[in-house]
Design a protein around this motif. Structure first.
Motif, PDB file in Angstrom:
ATOM      1  N   ASP A  50       0.046   0.727  11.962  1.00 59.52           N
ATOM      2  CA  ASP A  50      -0.296  -0.650  12.324  1.00 59.52           C
ATOM      3  C   ASP A  50       0.987  -1.469  12.404  1.00 59.52           C
ATOM      4  OD1 ASP A  50       0.404  -1.413   9.608  1.00 59.52           O
ATOM      5  OD2 ASP A  50      -1.584  -0.688   8.988  1.00 59.52           O
ATOM      6  N   HIS A  51       0.839  -2.778  12.494  1.00 53.23           N
ATOM      7  CA  HIS A  51       2.005  -3.654  12.645  1.00 53.23           C
ATOM      8  C   HIS A  51       2.436  -4.285  11.318  1.00 53.23           C
ATOM      9  CE1 HIS A  51       2.022  -3.215  16.970  1.00 53.23           C
ATOM     10  NE2 HIS A  51       0.731  -3.527  17.014  1.00 53.23           N
ATOM     11  N   ASP A  52       1.818  -3.860  10.209  1.00 50.02           N
ATOM     12  CA  ASP A  52       2.249  -4.344   8.904  1.00 50.02           C
ATOM     13  C   ASP A  52       3.593  -3.716   8.549  1.00 50.02           C
ATOM     14  OD1 ASP A  52      -0.042  -5.836   8.684  1.00 50.02           O
ATOM     15  OD2 ASP A  52      -1.129  -4.302   7.540  1.00 50.02           O
ATOM     16  N   LYS A  53       4.216  -4.247   7.524  1.00 46.89           N
ATOM     17  CA  LYS A  53       5.555  -3.777   7.153  1.00 46.89           C
ATOM     18  C   LYS A  53       5.496  -2.418   6.478  1.00 46.89           C
ATOM     19  CE  LYS A  53       9.785  -5.305   4.823  1.00 46.89           C
ATOM     20  NZ  LYS A  53      10.423  -6.416   4.101  1.00 46.89           N
ATOM     21  N   TYR A  54       6.447  -1.543   6.858  1.00 49.52           N
ATOM     22  CA  TYR A  54       6.601  -0.222   6.253  1.00 49.52           C
ATOM     23  C   TYR A  54       7.977  -0.105   5.611  1.00 49.52           C
ATOM     24  CZ  TYR A  54       2.395   1.570   8.536  1.00 49.52           C
ATOM     25  OH  TYR A  54       1.099   1.794   8.924  1.00 49.52           O
ATOM     26  N   TYR A  55       8.006   0.604   4.494  1.00 51.67           N
ATOM     27  CA  TYR A  55       9.263   0.910   3.810  1.00 51.67           C
ATOM     28  C   TYR A  55       9.556   2.394   3.984  1.00 51.67           C
ATOM     29  CZ  TYR A  55       8.965  -3.662   1.604  1.00 51.67           C
ATOM     30  OH  TYR A  55       8.911  -5.021   1.383  1.00 51.67           O
ATOM     31  N   ILE A  56      10.736   2.714   4.530  1.00 52.78           N
ATOM     32  CA  ILE A  56      11.156   4.095   4.733  1.00 52.78           C
ATOM     33  C   ILE A  56      12.225   4.418   3.698  1.00 52.78           C
ATOM     34  CG2 ILE A  56      12.007   5.795   6.393  1.00 52.78           C
ATOM     35  CD1 ILE A  56       9.411   4.348   7.234  1.00 52.78           C
ATOM     36  N   LEU A  57      11.945   5.400   2.825  1.00 51.75           N
ATOM     37  CA  LEU A  57      12.866   5.796   1.768  1.00 51.75           C
ATOM     38  C   LEU A  57      13.321   7.231   2.040  1.00 51.75           C
ATOM     39  CD1 LEU A  57      10.790   4.527  -1.325  1.00 51.75           C
ATOM     40  CD2 LEU A  57      12.165   3.188   0.293  1.00 51.75           C
ATOM     41  N   LEU A  58      14.607   7.420   2.334  1.00 53.82           N
ATOM     42  CA  LEU A  58      15.140   8.730   2.701  1.00 53.82           C
ATOM     43  C   LEU A  58      16.225   9.141   1.720  1.00 53.82           C
ATOM     44  CD1 LEU A  58      15.483   8.131   6.566  1.00 53.82           C
ATOM     45  CD2 LEU A  58      13.553   9.157   5.324  1.00 53.82           C
ATOM     46  N   ASP A  59      16.004  10.272   1.065  1.00 56.77           N
ATOM     47  CA  ASP A  59      16.950  10.758   0.059  1.00 56.77           C
ATOM     48  C   ASP A  59      17.819  11.871   0.644  1.00 56.77           C
ATOM     49  OD1 ASP A  59      18.067  10.757  -2.486  1.00 56.77           O
ATOM     50  OD2 ASP A  59      16.719  12.323  -3.209  1.00 56.77           O
ATOM     51  N   GLU A  60      19.135  11.766   0.447  1.00 53.91           N
ATOM     52  CA  GLU A  60      20.113  12.743   0.940  1.00 53.91           C
ATOM     53  C   GLU A  60      20.107  12.817   2.468  1.00 53.91           C
ATOM     54  OE1 GLU A  60      22.223  13.705  -1.076  1.00 53.91           O
ATOM     55  OE2 GLU A  60      21.301  13.665  -3.054  1.00 53.91           O
ATOM     56  N   PRO A  82       0.839  -1.213   0.000  1.00 56.36           N
ATOM     57  CA  PRO A  82       0.000   0.000   0.000  1.00 56.36           C
ATOM     58  C   PRO A  82       0.867   1.253   0.000  1.00 56.36           C
ATOM     59  CG  PRO A  82      -0.733  -1.566   1.681  1.00 56.36           C
ATOM     60  CD  PRO A  82       0.587  -2.068   1.176  1.00 56.36           C
ATOM     61  N   VAL A  83       0.413   2.272  -0.721  1.00 57.91           N
ATOM     62  CA  VAL A  83       1.179   3.514  -0.824  1.00 57.91           C
ATOM     63  C   VAL A  83       1.412   4.136   0.550  1.00 57.91           C
ATOM     64  CG1 VAL A  83       1.177   5.859  -1.761  1.00 57.91           C
ATOM     65  CG2 VAL A  83       0.411   3.954  -3.185  1.00 57.91           C
ATOM     66  N   ASP A  84       0.428   4.004   1.443  1.00 55.80           N
ATOM     67  CA  ASP A  84       0.586   4.607   2.769  1.00 55.80           C
ATOM     68  C   ASP A  84       1.516   3.811   3.680  1.00 55.80           C
ATOM     69  OD1 ASP A  84      -1.038   2.449   3.291  1.00 55.80           O
ATOM     70  OD2 ASP A  84      -2.618   3.585   4.300  1.00 55.80           O
ATOM     71  N   HIS A  85       2.060   2.721   3.160  1.00 54.95           N
ATOM     72  CA  HIS A  85       3.083   1.966   3.893  1.00 54.95           C
ATOM     73  C   HIS A  85       4.471   2.177   3.288  1.00 54.95           C
ATOM     74  CE1 HIS A  85      -0.267   0.247   5.956  1.00 54.95           C
ATOM     75  NE2 HIS A  85       0.479  -0.585   6.635  1.00 54.95           N
ATOM     76  N   ILE A  86       4.570   3.166   2.396  1.00 53.75           N
ATOM     77  CA  ILE A  86       5.861   3.573   1.824  1.00 53.75           C
ATOM     78  C   ILE A  86       6.057   5.039   2.190  1.00 53.75           C
ATOM     79  CG2 ILE A  86       7.254   3.772  -0.254  1.00 53.75           C
ATOM     80  CD1 ILE A  86       5.319   1.775  -1.597  1.00 53.75           C
ATOM     81  N   VAL A  87       6.965   5.297   3.096  1.00 51.70           N
ATOM     82  CA  VAL A  87       7.220   6.660   3.578  1.00 51.70           C
ATOM     83  C   VAL A  87       8.430   7.205   2.826  1.00 51.70           C
ATOM     84  CG1 VAL A  87       7.711   8.115   5.579  1.00 51.70           C
ATOM     85  CG2 VAL A  87       6.310   6.040   5.841  1.00 51.70           C
ATOM     86  N   PRO A 109      16.910  15.820  13.369  1.00 54.03           N
ATOM     87  CA  PRO A 109      16.810  14.369  13.599  1.00 54.03           C
ATOM     88  C   PRO A 109      15.611  13.962  14.439  1.00 54.03           C
ATOM     89  CG  PRO A 109      18.681  15.322  14.789  1.00 54.03           C
ATOM     90  CD  PRO A 109      18.191  16.364  13.845  1.00 54.03           C
ATOM     91  N   ASP A 110      15.279  14.752  15.461  1.00 53.70           N
ATOM     92  CA  ASP A 110      14.139  14.409  16.304  1.00 53.70           C
ATOM     93  C   ASP A 110      12.818  14.595  15.553  1.00 53.70           C
ATOM     94  OD1 ASP A 110      15.747  13.797  18.564  1.00 53.70           O
ATOM     95  OD2 ASP A 110      15.948  15.941  18.975  1.00 53.70           O
ATOM     96  N   SER A 111      12.745  15.653  14.742  1.00 51.00           N
ATOM     97  CA  SER A 111      11.531  15.876  13.949  1.00 51.00           C
ATOM     98  C   SER A 111      11.347  14.774  12.917  1.00 51.00           C
ATOM     99  CB  SER A 111      11.603  17.238  13.244  1.00 51.00           C
ATOM    100  OG  SER A 111      11.661  18.289  14.177  1.00 51.00           O
ATOM    101  N   LEU A 112      12.444  14.319  12.327  1.00 53.22           N
ATOM    102  CA  LEU A 112      12.364  13.251  11.328  1.00 53.22           C
ATOM    103  C   LEU A 112      11.855  11.965  11.956  1.00 53.22           C
ATOM    104  CD1 LEU A 112      12.872  12.148   8.500  1.00 53.22           C
ATOM    105  CD2 LEU A 112      15.268  11.773   9.140  1.00 53.22           C
ATOM    106  N   LEU A 113      12.409  11.586  13.091  1.00 55.40           N
ATOM    107  CA  LEU A 113      11.958  10.365  13.758  1.00 55.40           C
ATOM    108  C   LEU A 113      10.501  10.485  14.208  1.00 55.40           C
ATOM    109  CD1 LEU A 113      14.992   9.175  15.909  1.00 55.40           C
ATOM    110  CD2 LEU A 113      13.880   7.937  14.046  1.00 55.40           C
ATOM    111  N   GLU A 114      10.140  11.653  14.704  1.00 54.16           N
ATOM    112  CA  GLU A 114       8.761  11.873  15.141  1.00 54.16           C
ATOM    113  C   GLU A 114       7.797  11.740  13.964  1.00 54.16           C
ATOM    114  OE1 GLU A 114       6.037  15.386  17.226  1.00 54.16           O
ATOM    115  OE2 GLU A 114       8.224  15.577  17.174  1.00 54.16           O
ATOM    116  N   TYR A 115       8.188  12.300  12.820  1.00 53.60           N
ATOM    117  CA  TYR A 115       7.329  12.201  11.637  1.00 53.60           C
ATOM    118  C   TYR A 115       7.193  10.748  11.182  1.00 53.60           C
ATOM    119  CZ  TYR A 115       5.686  12.509   6.857  1.00 53.60           C
ATOM    120  OH  TYR A 115       4.980  12.314   5.697  1.00 53.60           O
ATOM    121  N   ILE A 116       8.306  10.033  11.122  1.00 52.20           N
ATOM    122  CA  ILE A 116       8.249   8.633  10.686  1.00 52.20           C
ATOM    123  C   ILE A 116       7.385   7.822  11.640  1.00 52.20           C
ATOM    124  CG2 ILE A 116       9.612   6.529  10.388  1.00 52.20           C
ATOM    125  CD1 ILE A 116      11.893   8.331   9.358  1.00 52.20           C
ATOM    126  N   ASP A 117       7.569   8.032  12.946  1.00 56.53           N
ATOM    127  CA  ASP A 117       6.744   7.307  13.924  1.00 56.53           C
ATOM    128  C   ASP A 117       5.262   7.584  13.708  1.00 56.53           C
ATOM    129  OD1 ASP A 117       8.952   6.178  15.131  1.00 56.53           O
ATOM    130  OD2 ASP A 117       9.068   7.653  16.755  1.00 56.53           O
TER     131      ASP A 117
END
Length: 204
Positions: free
Chosen positions: A83-93, A50-55, A70-78
């Protein structure tokens, strides 16, 4: 222009779920962001993720400036993990984030997250980042286009393509430029950017 970059895409696909941070390195403008945000993301969507499981976060984009903290980035990702399904985190630069090593280590501790990052400054061109994540990082080093990749989009015969390839190299954006002056200016500016931002900054 669309380049398949199949060998690199296959490496990303095979690294899926290996418990490591996938670190895409390479010279500036060699196609790392395209590989991650276009080819790999499309692959995930085609596999039914699902698109909403690709950050996806392009940290070079001014609109994401606050996420370079760094704290804002982690807070946003969290906040995106619903849910407990798998998420993909894609971070550029990722190098634009101070203490990004701590950010990536934090993501390693989330069981349902698989993280992919790109970086192109001196730290990523060296072995520093791999040393930092020894045993926890999986490097995919991207090169400019091979001649076969270059030829796949070249409008002309292979002999003319080879002469162009020898003259201007295989950086993807060069293939979209039509004149010698455009290509020369682009490569000259890129050389100066690499020299000033990467080499001089690293070695003073």
């Amino acid at each position: 222009m669309l380049f398949e970059r199949k060998s690199y895409l296959d490496k990303l696909i095979s690294a899926d779920g290996n418990g490591m941070i996938k670190i895409i390195t390479g010279i500036r403008r060699c196609g790392k962001s395209f590989l991650l945000f276009e080819l790999f993301k499309n692959h995930l969507i085609n596999q039914g993720i699902p698109v909403d499981h690709i950050v996806s976060i392009n940290l070079e984009d001014r609109r994401n400036k606050r996420l370079r903290n760094p704290d804002s980035l982690l807070e946003y990702i969290d906040s995106q993990l619903k849910d407990h399904d798998k998420y993909y985190i894609l971070l550029d630069e990722i190098q634009l984030v101070p203490e990004f090593e701590d950010v990536l280590n934090g993501l390693l501790h989330i069981n349902n997250v698989d993280t992919y990052v790109t970086g192109s400054n001196a730290k990523f061109l060296s072995k520093d980042i791999i040393t930092e994540f020894r045993g926890r990082g999986d490097q995919i080093h991207v090169l400019p286009l091979s001649f076969s990749e270059y030829l796949s989009v070249y409008n002309g015969d292979k002999y003319s393509a080879f002469n162009e390839y020898l003259t201007y190299g295989g950086l993807p954006f060069v293939t979209s430029l039509s004149t010698h002056e455009q290509k020369t200016n682009y490569l000259t500016n890129l050389f100066e950017e690499i020299y000033n931002k990467d080499i001089i900054n690293r070695y003073n």
